[in-house]
Design a protein around this motif. Structure first.
Motif, mmCIF file in Angstrom:
data_model
loop_
_atom_site.group_PDB
_atom_site.id
_atom_site.type_symbol
_atom_site.label_atom_id
_atom_site.label_comp_id
_atom_site.label_asym_id
_atom_site.label_seq_id
_atom_site.Cartn_x
_atom_site.Cartn_y
_atom_site.Cartn_z
ATOM 1 N N GLY A 198 4.016 5.751 -5.295
ATOM 2 C CA GLY A 198 4.001 5.819 -6.753
ATOM 3 C C GLY A 198 3.046 6.887 -7.271
ATOM 4 O O GLY A 198 3.399 7.674 -8.153
ATOM 5 N N PHE A 199 1.842 6.952 -6.703
ATOM 6 C CA PHE A 199 0.892 7.982 -7.121
ATOM 7 C C PHE A 199 1.407 9.374 -6.762
ATOM 8 O O PHE A 199 1.218 10.327 -7.519
ATOM 9 C CB PHE A 199 -0.488 7.747 -6.514
ATOM 10 N N GLY A 235 0.823 -1.210 0.000
ATOM 11 C CA GLY A 235 0.000 0.000 0.000
ATOM 12 C C GLY A 235 0.854 1.254 0.000
ATOM 13 O O GLY A 235 0.559 2.225 -0.699
ATOM 14 N N GLY A 236 1.924 1.234 0.774
ATOM 15 C CA GLY A 236 2.836 2.371 0.805
ATOM 16 C C GLY A 236 3.494 2.610 -0.537
ATOM 17 O O GLY A 236 3.661 3.761 -0.958
ATOM 18 N N LEU A 268 2.067 0.273 -11.335
ATOM 19 C CA LEU A 268 1.675 -0.797 -12.254
ATOM 20 C C LEU A 268 2.162 -2.156 -11.759
ATOM 21 O O LEU A 268 1.407 -3.131 -11.757
ATOM 22 C CB LEU A 268 2.217 -0.510 -13.651
ATOM 23 N N TYR A 269 3.418 -2.219 -11.316
ATOM 24 C CA TYR A 269 3.957 -3.481 -10.822
ATOM 25 C C TYR A 269 3.183 -3.968 -9.595
ATOM 26 O O TYR A 269 2.874 -5.160 -9.481
ATOM 27 C CB TYR A 269 5.442 -3.341 -10.474
ATOM 28 N N GLN A 270 2.885 -3.077 -8.677
ATOM 29 C CA GLN A 270 2.165 -3.481 -7.472
ATOM 30 C C GLN A 270 0.756 -3.964 -7.800
ATOM 31 O O GLN A 270 0.272 -4.922 -7.204
ATOM 32 C CB GLN A 270 2.116 -2.315 -6.449
ATOM 33 N N ILE A 271 0.089 -3.318 -8.736
ATOM 34 C CA ILE A 271 -1.250 -3.754 -9.133
ATOM 35 C C ILE A 271 -1.195 -5.130 -9.803
ATOM 36 O O ILE A 271 -1.996 -6.015 -9.506
ATOM 37 C CB ILE A 271 -1.910 -2.710 -10.039
ATOM 38 N N VAL A 272 -0.228 -5.333 -10.682
ATOM 39 C CA VAL A 272 -0.072 -6.635 -11.344
ATOM 40 C C VAL A 272 0.296 -7.711 -10.315
ATOM 41 O O VAL A 272 -0.221 -8.826 -10.383
ATOM 42 C CB VAL A 272 0.984 -6.550 -12.469
ATOM 43 N N ALA A 273 1.140 -7.366 -9.353
ATOM 44 C CA ALA A 273 1.555 -8.347 -8.335
ATOM 45 C C ALA A 273 0.404 -8.754 -7.430
ATOM 46 O O ALA A 273 0.425 -9.833 -6.838
ATOM 47 C CB ALA A 273 2.697 -7.765 -7.500
#
Length: 91
Positions: A62-63, A56-57, A83-88
């Protein structure tokens, strides 16, 4: 190519070339959560909470970089992390 490099990496606030910066508060929290996950790799609620804080951090960081990054490089870096965190998160 040199012109693109200067445009892409030039800090819009100081005029200096900025590739990396000192971590802000959100990134320090992510670093501490990641270190605790590495030092205490136990399963359970603590592990889940640390993963949520860490991921979350990173999404928040990133945002923040996308919106307030000092140059296009920092904005692209923020977008790549989000993007990487959402895909992960995908199962």
């Amino acid at each position: 190519m040199r012109r693109f490099f200067r445009w892409f990496f030039r800090n819009r606030e100081t005029g200096a070339i900025t590739i990396a910066q000192w971590p802000n508060l959100i990134l320090w929290i992510v670093i501490v959560a990641a270190a605790l996950l590495w030092l205490l790799p136990a399963a359970g609620q603590t592990n889940t909470a640390l993963k949520i804080v860490m991921r979350g951090g990173l999404i928040i960081w990133g945002f923040d970089e996308i919106l307030r990054g000092v140059n296009p490089w920092r904005r692209c870096l923020g977008a790549a992390v989000v993007l990487y965190q959402i895909v992960a998160l995908q199962p």
